[in-house]
Design an enzyme around this catalytic site. Structure first.
Site, PDB file in Angstrom:
ATOM      1  N   ARG A  26      -8.871  -1.639  -0.525  1.00 37.02           N
ATOM      2  CA  ARG A  26      -7.854  -2.746  -0.404  1.00 37.02           C
ATOM      3  C   ARG A  26      -6.653  -2.672  -0.551  1.00 37.02           C
ATOM      4  O   ARG A  26      -6.114  -1.960  -1.201  1.00 37.02           O
ATOM      5  CB  ARG A  26      -8.573  -3.925  -1.294  1.00 37.02           C
ATOM      6  CG  ARG A  26      -9.932  -4.246  -1.244  1.00 37.02           C
ATOM      7  CD  ARG A  26     -10.781  -4.289   0.123  1.00 37.02           C
ATOM      8  NE  ARG A  26      -9.813  -5.589   0.983  1.00 37.02           N
ATOM      9  CZ  ARG A  26     -10.695  -6.609   1.605  1.00 37.02           C
ATOM     10  NH1 ARG A  26     -11.913  -6.766   1.081  1.00 37.02           N
ATOM     11  NH2 ARG A  26      -9.847  -7.350   2.371  1.00 37.02           N
ATOM     12  N   SER A  27      -5.969  -3.770  -0.161  1.00 36.26           N
ATOM     13  CA  SER A  27      -4.188  -3.767  -0.330  1.00 36.26           C
ATOM     14  C   SER A  27      -3.981  -3.910  -1.863  1.00 36.26           C
ATOM     15  O   SER A  27      -3.007  -3.458  -2.584  1.00 36.26           O
ATOM     16  CB  SER A  27      -3.482  -4.596   0.388  1.00 36.26           C
ATOM     17  OG  SER A  27      -4.368  -5.912   0.338  1.00 36.26           O
ATOM     18  N   LYS A  57     -15.800  -1.887   3.296  1.00 33.36           N
ATOM     19  CA  LYS A  57     -15.133  -1.848   1.771  1.00 33.36           C
ATOM     20  C   LYS A  57     -16.220  -2.585   1.007  1.00 33.36           C
ATOM     21  O   LYS A  57     -16.663  -3.986   1.513  1.00 33.36           O
ATOM     22  CB  LYS A  57     -13.935  -3.174   2.372  1.00 33.36           C
ATOM     23  CG  LYS A  57     -12.733  -2.700   3.085  1.00 33.36           C
ATOM     24  CD  LYS A  57     -12.009  -3.813   3.511  1.00 33.36           C
ATOM     25  CE  LYS A  57     -10.748  -3.492   3.996  1.00 33.36           C
ATOM     26  NZ  LYS A  57     -10.192  -4.592   4.710  1.00 33.36           N
ATOM     27  N   GLU A 102       1.003  -1.286   0.164  1.00 36.36           N
ATOM     28  CA  GLU A 102       0.147   0.179   0.015  1.00 36.36           C
ATOM     29  C   GLU A 102       0.849   1.232  -0.068  1.00 36.36           C
ATOM     30  O   GLU A 102       0.154   2.469   0.320  1.00 36.36           O
ATOM     31  CB  GLU A 102      -1.074  -0.055   1.124  1.00 36.36           C
ATOM     32  CG  GLU A 102      -1.816  -1.303   1.302  1.00 36.36           C
ATOM     33  CD  GLU A 102      -2.988  -1.123   2.264  1.00 36.36           C
ATOM     34  OE1 GLU A 102      -2.904  -0.016   3.056  1.00 36.36           O
ATOM     35  OE2 GLU A 102      -3.817  -1.903   2.179  1.00 36.36           O
TER      36      GLU A 102
HETATM   37  C1  2PG Z   1      -7.089  -3.990   5.667  1.00 40.79           C
HETATM   38  C2  2PG Z   1      -6.847  -3.833   4.210  1.00 40.79           C
HETATM   39  C3  2PG Z   1      -6.591  -2.484   3.731  1.00 40.79           C
HETATM   40  P1  2PG Z   1      -6.567  -6.002   2.682  1.00 40.79           P
HETATM   41  O1  2PG Z   1      -6.803  -4.960   6.362  1.00 40.79           O
HETATM   42  O2  2PG Z   1      -7.652  -2.945   6.149  1.00 40.79           O
HETATM   43  O3  2PG Z   1      -5.245  -2.000   4.408  1.00 40.79           O
HETATM   44  O4  2PG Z   1      -6.161  -4.631   3.893  1.00 40.79           O
HETATM   45  O5  2PG Z   1      -7.291  -5.506   1.515  1.00 40.79           O
HETATM   46  O6  2PG Z   1      -5.534  -6.896   2.428  1.00 40.79           O
HETATM   47  O7  2PG Z   1      -7.601  -6.832   3.412  1.00 40.79           O
HETATM   48 MG    MG Z   2      -7.792  -4.079   8.256  1.00 46.46          MG
END
Ligand code: 2PG
Ligand code: MG
Length: 463
Positions: free
Chosen positions: A396-397, A367, A234
């Site tokens: 998201r990442s 999300k 990120e």
């Molecule tokens: C989180 C997200 C974004 P990922 O854990 O909050 O930083 O990560 O999209 O990998 O779930």
């Molecule tokens: Mg998180």
């Protein structure tokens, strides 16, 4: 002549910021330009998230292809949607959910469904000749009933959390400085070491502060012999540090090096992402203790750090299944810091409702791809606001150049945004869109910034 009747639904496989295939959908209304959306993808995913459909064909792209999801959009989904009214987002999303028919959208794929749901919103904006933020505003109004167009002055707000969701707001950004966990080769146990510029009085000032802290952090890391240039998924720095505390101390040093005051100008947030080191009911944190921690020990540890450091926000401090641990941390820290459920709630109304009933957390990460349609995302956001939980709209990442969440967070007045760091253009696509919105919406959108935390007199939130 343009109308909002859907004429064409098309999808293709494109690639995200980690070079992984993802779904892009285009929906076209009669006589209008297509609306287009790209789907993001997580690495530290929660078990209860909606399901991303991948091809699992090992002969191609390690099985990560999304051709099956693309085909589902072009065939079944297209047949179901052509002829419908793109202005009726709720009905479109209802049809998509019904067509899939599974609890976690595993048949057609949450990636196929979400791409379509969002592309419909964009197609409707195109057909109506309005910008995405205006279209999201209309959709949000239909979810919550009447919403005001009168901007608020940050100096004149009463109970600030009650102002959220009512007006268009430029968000307080929560920005990743150092990455660990699954986003940076597990160099550190915790996933995100973030900053919240709570003392800034406008979005653009907040962003400038963040950029300066980020730049100073790179310098501080290099001076101390760490990797001040290598970055994680990120855009946060991904140095090899001995402990999570060292990362917090470095961020505090960078805030000071930028000429800002830790706490009152810039506070710290942590995404502990603890689900990913929770094994057999214990938290494995070798940098803290050789024997894994119980939930209570985990809460003790975080309590100590909240006291020692200017921390204002903790995300997933306990694991997605550890309701008792969550309850304990909410009792201990719920009036002092924001406690965000990410893997815990997965943007799901039923899980958030359960959390509200059990009295856990005081904030929810939002999300879109955790749940899979725009309407369900907004329902979770509304439930959060109705119950005094802070919503934090999040990327998201695995991201793309699609800046949808920038428009969404402003339109809903959710108040906070988490996108990752200020390096890597899939992140900047969102931050830069917010700069455009700040300019173009001038008198129509407000900025509350850190004032959204003023709730409990006498607590850290009241400062
Ligand atoms: C989180 C997200 C974004 P990922 O854990 O909050 O930083 O990560 O999209 O990998 O779930
Ligand atoms: Mg998180």
């Amino acid at each position: 002549m343009t109308s909002s009747r859907i004429e064409r639904v098309h999808a293709r496989e494109v690639f995200d910021s980690r070079g992984k295939p993802t779904v892009e959908v285009e929906v076209t209304c009669a006589g209008a330009r297509p609306g287009r959306a790209m789907v993001p993808s997580g690495a530290s995913t929660g078990r209860f998230e909606a399901v991303e459909l991948r091809d699992r064909d090992d002969s191609r792209l390690d099985g990560l292809g999304v051709r099956r999801a693309v085909a589902n959009v072009c065939t079944e989904i297209a047949s179901a949607l052509i002829g419908l009214d793109a202005d009726d987002q709720a009905e479109i999303d209802r049809r998509l959910i019904e067509l899939d028919g599974t609890p976690q959208k595993s048949r057609l794929g949450a990636n196929a469904i979400l791409g379509t749901s969002l592309a419909v919103a964009y197609a409707s904006a195109e057909a109506c000749g309005v910008s995405p933020v205006v279209r999201f505003r209309e959709i949000w109004s239909s979810v919550v009933g009447h919403v005001s167009n009168v901007p608020v002055e940050s100096g004149h707000v009463g109970n600030v959390p009650h102002e959220l969701g009512k007006r268009m707001l430029l968000p307080l950004p929560m920005v990743n400085m150092i990455s660990g966990g699954l986003h940076a080769g597990r160099q550190l146990e915790f996933q995100d070491f973030l900053i919240l510029p709570v003392g800034a009085t406008s979005y653009s000032q907040a962003f400038e502060w963040i950029v300066m802290v980020y730049r100073r952090l790179g310098r501080v890391l290099t001076e101390r012999g760490h990797e001040g240039i290598l970055i994680g998924d990120e855009g946060g720095y991904g140095p090899k540090l001995r402990t999570n505390e060292e990362a917090i101390e470095l961020v505090v040093a960078a805030i000071e090096a930028a000429g800002l005051k830790p706490g009152s100008d810039v506070a710290i947030g942590l995404d502990v992402a603890s689900t990913h080191f929770f094994e057999e009911g214990r938290y494995r944190l070798p940098s803290v203790s050789s024997s894994p921690l119980t939930s209570e020990q985990m809460v003790d540890l975080l309590d100590r750090w909240v006291t020692l450091y200017p921390i204002i926000s903790l995300e997933d401090p306990l694991a997605e299944d550890d309701w008792d641990g969550w309850r304990l941390i909410t009792e201990r820290l719920g009036s002092r810091v924001q406690l965000i459920g990410d893997d815990l709630f997965v943007t799901n109304v039923a899980r958030l409702q359960e959390g509200i009933e059990r009295g856990v957390a005081n904030s929810v990460l939002i999300k879109v791809n955790q749940i899979g349609t725009l309407s369900e995302t907004l329902a979770t956001l509304k439930l959060a606001l109705d119950n005094g939980y802070w919503p934090v709209v999040s990327a998201r990442s695995g991201e793309t150049e699609d800046a949808m969440i920038a428009d969404l967070v402003v339109a809903t007045g959710a108040g906070q945004l988490k996108v990752g760091s200020v390096a890597r253009s899939e992140r900047l696509a969102k931050y830069n869109q917010l700069l455009r919105l700040e300019e173009s919406l001038a008198g129509d959108a407000s900025y509350l910034g850190g004032a959204i935390f003023r709730r409990n007199p006498g607590s850290r939130f009241s400062s």
